[in-house]
Design a protein around this motif. Structure first.
Motif, PDB file in Angstrom:
ATOM      1  N   LYS A  49       0.813  -1.211   0.000  1.00 17.20           N
ATOM      2  CA  LYS A  49       0.000   0.000   0.000  1.00 17.20           C
ATOM      3  C   LYS A  49       0.849   1.264   0.000  1.00 17.20           C
ATOM      4  O   LYS A  49       1.398   1.631   1.021  1.00 17.20           O
ATOM      5  CB  LYS A  49      -0.870   0.037   1.281  1.00 17.20           C
ATOM      6  N   GLU A  89     -15.856  -6.550   8.283  1.00 20.28           N
ATOM      7  CA  GLU A  89     -14.800  -7.121   7.460  1.00 20.28           C
ATOM      8  C   GLU A  89     -14.952  -6.652   6.005  1.00 20.28           C
ATOM      9  O   GLU A  89     -13.987  -6.263   5.349  1.00 20.28           O
ATOM     10  CB  GLU A  89     -14.867  -8.644   7.534  1.00 20.28           C
ATOM     11  N   CYS A 140     -13.795  -3.135   5.628  1.00 16.55           N
ATOM     12  CA  CYS A 140     -12.333  -3.024   5.623  1.00 16.55           C
ATOM     13  C   CYS A 140     -11.772  -3.434   4.252  1.00 16.55           C
ATOM     14  O   CYS A 140     -10.829  -2.810   3.762  1.00 16.55           O
ATOM     15  CB  CYS A 140     -11.721  -3.900   6.703  1.00 16.55           C
ATOM     16  N   ASN A 141     -12.362  -4.449   3.649  1.00 15.92           N
ATOM     17  CA  ASN A 141     -11.881  -4.868   2.330  1.00 15.92           C
ATOM     18  C   ASN A 141     -12.126  -3.786   1.286  1.00 15.92           C
ATOM     19  O   ASN A 141     -11.271  -3.514   0.448  1.00 15.92           O
ATOM     20  CB  ASN A 141     -12.563  -6.167   1.902  1.00 15.92           C
ATOM     21  N   ASP A 188      -9.642  -1.036   1.836  1.00 17.76           N
ATOM     22  CA  ASP A 188      -8.324  -1.457   1.362  1.00 17.76           C
ATOM     23  C   ASP A 188      -8.147  -1.146  -0.111  1.00 17.76           C
ATOM     24  O   ASP A 188      -7.120  -0.647  -0.551  1.00 17.76           O
ATOM     25  CB  ASP A 188      -8.184  -2.973   1.547  1.00 17.76           C
ATOM     26  N   ARG A 210      -3.491  -4.250   9.202  1.00 18.39           N
ATOM     27  CA  ARG A 210      -3.074  -4.542   7.829  1.00 18.39           C
ATOM     28  C   ARG A 210      -2.086  -3.507   7.304  1.00 18.39           C
ATOM     29  O   ARG A 210      -1.297  -3.792   6.420  1.00 18.39           O
ATOM     30  CB  ARG A 210      -4.295  -4.516   6.903  1.00 18.39           C
ATOM     31  N   ASN A 211      -2.199  -2.315   7.820  1.00 14.25           N
ATOM     32  CA  ASN A 211      -1.445  -1.199   7.253  1.00 14.25           C
ATOM     33  C   ASN A 211      -1.078  -0.233   8.376  1.00 14.25           C
ATOM     34  O   ASN A 211      -1.862   0.631   8.750  1.00 14.25           O
ATOM     35  CB  ASN A 211      -2.347  -0.522   6.195  1.00 14.25           C
ATOM     36  N   VAL A 250      -6.818 -11.124  14.621  1.00 11.40           N
ATOM     37  CA  VAL A 250      -6.206 -10.173  13.684  1.00 11.40           C
ATOM     38  C   VAL A 250      -5.492  -9.069  14.460  1.00 11.40           C
ATOM     39  O   VAL A 250      -4.405  -8.631  14.092  1.00 11.40           O
ATOM     40  CB  VAL A 250      -7.294  -9.521  12.791  1.00 11.40           C
TER      41      VAL A 250
END
Lengths: 868, 162
Positions: free
Chosen positions: A83, A192, A195-196, A199, A237-238, A406
């Motif tokens: 990213k 979820e 969030c996808n 992303d 994730r980031n 997670v």
């Protein structure tokens, strides 16, 4: 590791005299030891580095004044290889490198820059396309605003590449609606999914996402743990995203504190603390954050208590969210924090104001049913109860638990310490308030869920969520969406008697002293909407509330009774005045100063104003007959030939009918000595009222037609103004609304003086009206009109001051520049004009302030006199 | 009141508080009319009963803020109330409060319609229908005792009216 570098050379100038100027820049960028590469040459003032990391930029422009060259560095970085984010660094270039002509003669060598450096004023920015980049960056610092009439928004929209708005709207939609309606799927699934989606857009819409998310944190606090969980997942994730949103929020926190928006600031604090649960922030840094708030409590001297109270309130408010985690992992620190708060609350804090803001107060033998406790004391007790319960509460949905796997490995950020803007004399803080309670668990239906106790933290948490929904919709005065959201909230809150709780919170806002956060009429119409949307439960709770208020009228503050009267009369007018009036019959026989009697009588009076006399007779039970208000009509006796003033009245009547001028009228009002006669003036005014008795428009027309006459005579002495008031009262005592409206009008026309009106209202002549709402309404209206006027003048005064100061600076800025003389002269005369205006407003403001101060003293004086 | 700097999700789907209606006899360009509607402190109140008096309008709309004046809508020929009025406030803010809170509430047991008005001009107080009252009273299909019974076209065909 570095991917693309975008460089931009921007030139800014002030348009004064056209000439060509240019500058060139050379340098080399490194990422660690490697050259920063990935090159494409582009525009004149924009470019990329070559394979060796080297770049050359030049730029020129035809500007009228010296240009300000700025070298901007846009760096796409790869934080985790997936990213890319975007860093932006700006360098101002020395002006000595600017040369005349279109081709630069000198090149500024910036040397070798290692991009691993972290620059002090690094910014992050979303760049959608190269075109967009160029436009927005060049446009951003243009010193002269375009004066095109379609405004900034349209201009921006036009510049943006197609599709940006669409994506922005989609992002706004998915982010702000998450968790609203679960379409079969579980909330976890929806989070979820969100969030996808985010992303996917993170690369190109990062700053948009951060903006939207921050807005949801500030304005949708009822979904706080949903957003903290989303941020937690995204951070896992980031890593950089988490840091950026925390940075943005700390910035917003400072802004909101600066601007005095404490509700918004509190929401940000709650969210930041909850980020400890979703593993975005280290618990250590959250503890330090809270400790730094507490430190202010004990360090700051000579600041108002309300400032310190707010800090304590914010900490206590956050504890339900983070308390359990702190208890487990930082028990000693938690105890220290609680100890500190205890010291402040028990030893330092003063509560003298409490009786002034309580809705109910004990009177003689009548004691109040509900203790109207100070808000901080109540929350402190609830937090102590929560601590006893081992920090286990049953209300906050802990969405992060479902994502434990997670979140547990996520890298965490540190929250910077809390810093508050310094206290200034004009700083305003939230007022203290009492916790308003109306219902007990026994008041709610037996077969329904149980009302959480007074000391239960759940009561506080639910009440706060309801208040958030009301206040954040109230900002837009949107009763419809407010009611809709509350009804949706009611659907989910099935474990409490939610209609009772919503109503109690709405009433607590409505009854807040000294004033409610939103206009009274907003709450009134919100309650109507709620009756429509929750027909099974709300109308019953509402009827019960009114009954309880009636039963407890004895201990209610009179001003709150007035508010109830205004609300309930409006409410009834929307429901055909259907009410169990019979239940209130008993109060009619009570003494005229009995609170229940006043309550019933005033509601009937206000219902009459909203309807008409025959309608009143229709909806009230027959036995109310003897207690009906008098028929509202003008009492005018001078048309009776036996009346001693019959002749005088006929004379004025003729003068009005022949459309006499002000001069003729004034002549007729003079006595043999040449001064104005009181009797004549009173009769003149009664005749005027009689002629205008049909509608207010008629009265107003007559008042403005003879404004000069009225003003001239009433300026001759207070006793002549008193004559006007007495005549008005004699004519319209059966219909106080007219008295109120006409007094208000004459105050505005400056025929009457506030002080005269007040001393009349509280004079011995009017003592028999002291139990009437209209008397106090008249006073309050006059006072609030005055303070509005003062605020307006104050605003104008502040604006003028700013205007004056800015003129000052502009002149100073130009020193040293070659200036044309007449321009300076022009500026100086403009400055002089601004100074004059400033002084004028300053004087006006001071005069009004003094006037207001004296008026308050007068009121105290007349009230004191009428009591003793 | 509303801070423009922070994104407010509730601003997203908020409709315009100004309705679709545009006064066709407005003297001025469309743009001027839009600006006037967005800055005026005057409200149009519709669906009133013919029997509603000015004082009632003062009482109800005075709860929204400081009312400068009320102009009752009149039948062009009879000069009697014909079911609408204008309420002028001293400030836009007060008008906004009244508009948002009182639209679709009841006055004399009728649901009133509140809308922005570009500002009162002499002449606008009169009904524009053929019969002298409001045009809408010539089209409605129901029997409305608060507004003179059947619509004016049916009533005049019955021979009772003009």
């Amino acid at each position: 590791m570095l991917r693309i570098t975008v460089l931009a050379l921007a030139l800014f100038g002030v348009t004064l005299a056209m000439r060509d100027q240019s500058i060139a820049i050379h340098g080399k960028l490194l990422c660690g030891a490697k050259p920063a590469s990935n090159v494409r040459d582009d525009l004149l003032d924009q470019g990329y580095t070559d394979g060796n990391g080297e770049f050359n930029l030049k730029g020129g422009t035809a500007e009228l004044t010296p240009i300000d060259p700025v070298f901007k560095l846009f760096i796409f970085i790869c934080d985790d290889g997936i990213k890319p984010g975007m860093r932006k660094v700006k360098f101002a270039l020395p002006k000595s490198y600017i040369t005349e002509g279109q081709v630069p003669k000198k090149t500024f060598d910036i040397g070798i820059l290692n991009l691993e450096t972290i620059f002090a004023k690094e910014e992050r920015e979303l760049i959608v396309s190269r075109k967009h980049l160029k436009m927005s960056n060049l446009g951003m610092r243009r010193r002269h605003e375009d004066h095109d009439d379609d405004g900034g928004v349209d201009a921006k929209r036009r510049r943006a590449p197609p599709g940006v708005d669409e994506v922005q709207r989609k992002l706004e939609d998915v982010i702000s609606r998450v968790g609203d309606k679960e379409d079969g799927a579980s909330l976890e699934n929806n989070l979820e999914k969100l969030c996808n989606v985010l992303d996917q857009y993170m690369e190109n819409y990062r700053s948009n996402i951060i903006e939207i998310m921050a807005g949801c944190v500030v304005y949708l606090p009822e979904k706080l743990t949903i957003y903290s969980t989303v941020v937690g997942i995204l951070n896992a994730r980031n890593f950089n995203f988490g840091g950026e949103i925390v940075e943005k929020l700390t910035q917003i926190l400072q802004d909101k504190l600066d601007s005095g928006d404490f509700n918004a600031a509190l929401n940000v604090i709650l969210f930041l603390c909850d980020l400890g649960n979703s593993r975005v922030l280290t618990l250590n840094s959250i503890v330090e954050f809270i400790e730094s708030m507490l430190q202010l409590v004990f360090e700051e001297k000579d600041v108002p208590q309300v400032r310190i109270d707010w800090l304590i309130y914010a900490i206590l408010h956050a504890l339900p969210w983070i308390g359990s985690e702190l208890k487990e992992k930082k028990p000693d620190e938690l105890n220290n924090i609680l100890e500190g708060i205890k010291n402040y609350i028990q030893d330092t804090r003063k509560r003298e104001y409490l009786p002034l803001i309580q809705v109910w107060c004990s009177r003689g033998e009548v004691t109040v049913i509900h203790e109207q406790e100070d808000y901080l004391d109540c929350l402190w007790a609830q937090i102590n109860k929560l601590k006893e319960d081992n920090w286990k509460e049953l209300h906050i949905p802990r969405h992060h638990l479902a994502f434990e796997s997670v979140l547990q490995d996520a890298l965490q950020h540190n929250l910077p310490a809390f810093s508050a803007p310094v206290h200034r004399e004009e700083s305003q803080y939230p007022f203290p308030y009492v916790v308003f309670r109306l219902f007990d668990y026994a008041d709610c239906p037996d077969d329904g869920p149980v009302l959480p106790g007074h000391r239960a933290i759940e009561r506080f948490l639910i009440e706060e969520e309801i208040r958030w929904i009301i206040e954040n919709n109230g900002r837009h005065l949107d009763k419809k969406s407010c009611a809709k959201e509350l009804a949706q909230y009611a659907e989910t809150a099935t474990n409490v008697p939610i209609a009772y709780m919503i109503l109690e919170v709405v009433l607590s806002q409505m009854f807040k002293l000294p004033s409610a956060p939103l206009p009274q009429i907003f709450y009134h119409s919100l309650l109507l909407e709620l009756c429509k949307l929750l027909p099974k439960s709300f109308p019953f709770a509402l009827a019960q509330a009114i009954e309880l208020v009636y039963q407890r009228a004895d201990t209610m503050q009179p001003i709150i009774i007035d508010r109830v009267v205004d609300w309930f009369s409006f409410h009834l007018s929307n429901f055909q005045y259907r009410w169990s009036w019979e239940d209130w019959y008993g109060s009619l026989a009570a003494s005229a100063f009995d609170p229940k009697h006043i309550f019933t009588k005033e509601i009937i009076e206000k219902c009459l104003r909203l309807s008409y006399y025959d309608r009143l007779k229709e909806f009230l039970p027959d036995n109310f007959g003897p207690h009906l208000p008098p028929l509202p009509e003008i009492r005018y006796t001078f048309d009776d030939p036996d009346n001693e003033y019959f002749e005088t009245a006929s004379k004025f009547s003729q003068l009005f009918q022949s459309k006499a001028t002000d001069e003729q009228m004034l002549e007729a009002l003079k006595g043999p000595e040449g001064d104005y006669e009181r009797d004549a003036f009173g009769i003149f005014f009664s005749v005027l009222l009689k002629l205008g008795c049909k509608t207010y428009s008629h009265v107003f027309a007559a008042l403005s037609r003879y404004h000069h006459t009225l003003k001239t005579v009433s300026e001759a002495g207070d006793e002549l103004q008193l004559v006007l008031l007495q005549a008005l009262y004699a004519c319209w005592k059966t219909y106080p609304q007219t008295i109120q409206v006409v007094v208000d009008k004459m105050l505005k026309m400056q025929v009457l003086d506030c002080a005269v009106v007040f001393s009349w209202l509280f004079s011995a002549d009017m003592k028999h009206e002291m139990n009437r709402q209209w008397l106090f309404d008249t006073m309050n209206t006059a006072l609030s009109r005055l303070s509005r006027h003062i605020n307006k003048v104050e605003g104008e005064y502040k604006d003028a001051e700013r205007e004056f100061n800015s003129k000052d600076n502009r002149i100073r800025d130009r020193d040293g520049d070659e200036q044309m003389e007449d321009e300076e002269l022009f500026a100086a005369s403009a400055k002089e004009a601004a100074r004059e205006r400033l002084n004028e407003l300053k004087e006006k403001h001071e005069t009004l302030r003094d006037f207001q101060k004296n008026l308050f003293l007068d009121i105290f004086h007349v009230c004191f006199k009428s009591v003793t | 009141m509303v801070d423009q700097l922070t994104f407010d999700p509730r601003n997203r789907n908020r409709g315009d508080s100004i309705s679709q209606y545009r006064d066709q006899r407005y003297k001025g360009t469309l743009k001027e009319q839009e600006i006037a509607l967005r800055s005026s402190a005057t409200l149009y109140i519709g669906n009133l009963s013919y029997y509603t008096r000015e004082e009632q309008v003062y009482e109800l709309f005075g709860r929204g803020g400081d009312v400068r004046r009320v102009i009752m809508g009149l039948d062009r020929f009879r000069k009697t109330p014909c079911g609408f009025c204008f309420v002028e406030f001293y400030t836009r803010m007060d008008a906004e409060i009244a508009m948002e809170a009182l639209n679709q509430t009841r006055l004399d047991e009728r649901t009133v319609r509140v809308d922005w008005d570009a500002g009162f001009v002499e002449g606008r107080q009169y009904g524009r229908g053929k019969h002298g009252g409001q045009v809408r009273d010539e089209y409605r299909k129901d029997y409305d005792p608060g507004r003179g019974g059947w619509n004016k076209m049916i009533a005049s065909r019955g021979g009772g009216d003009e």
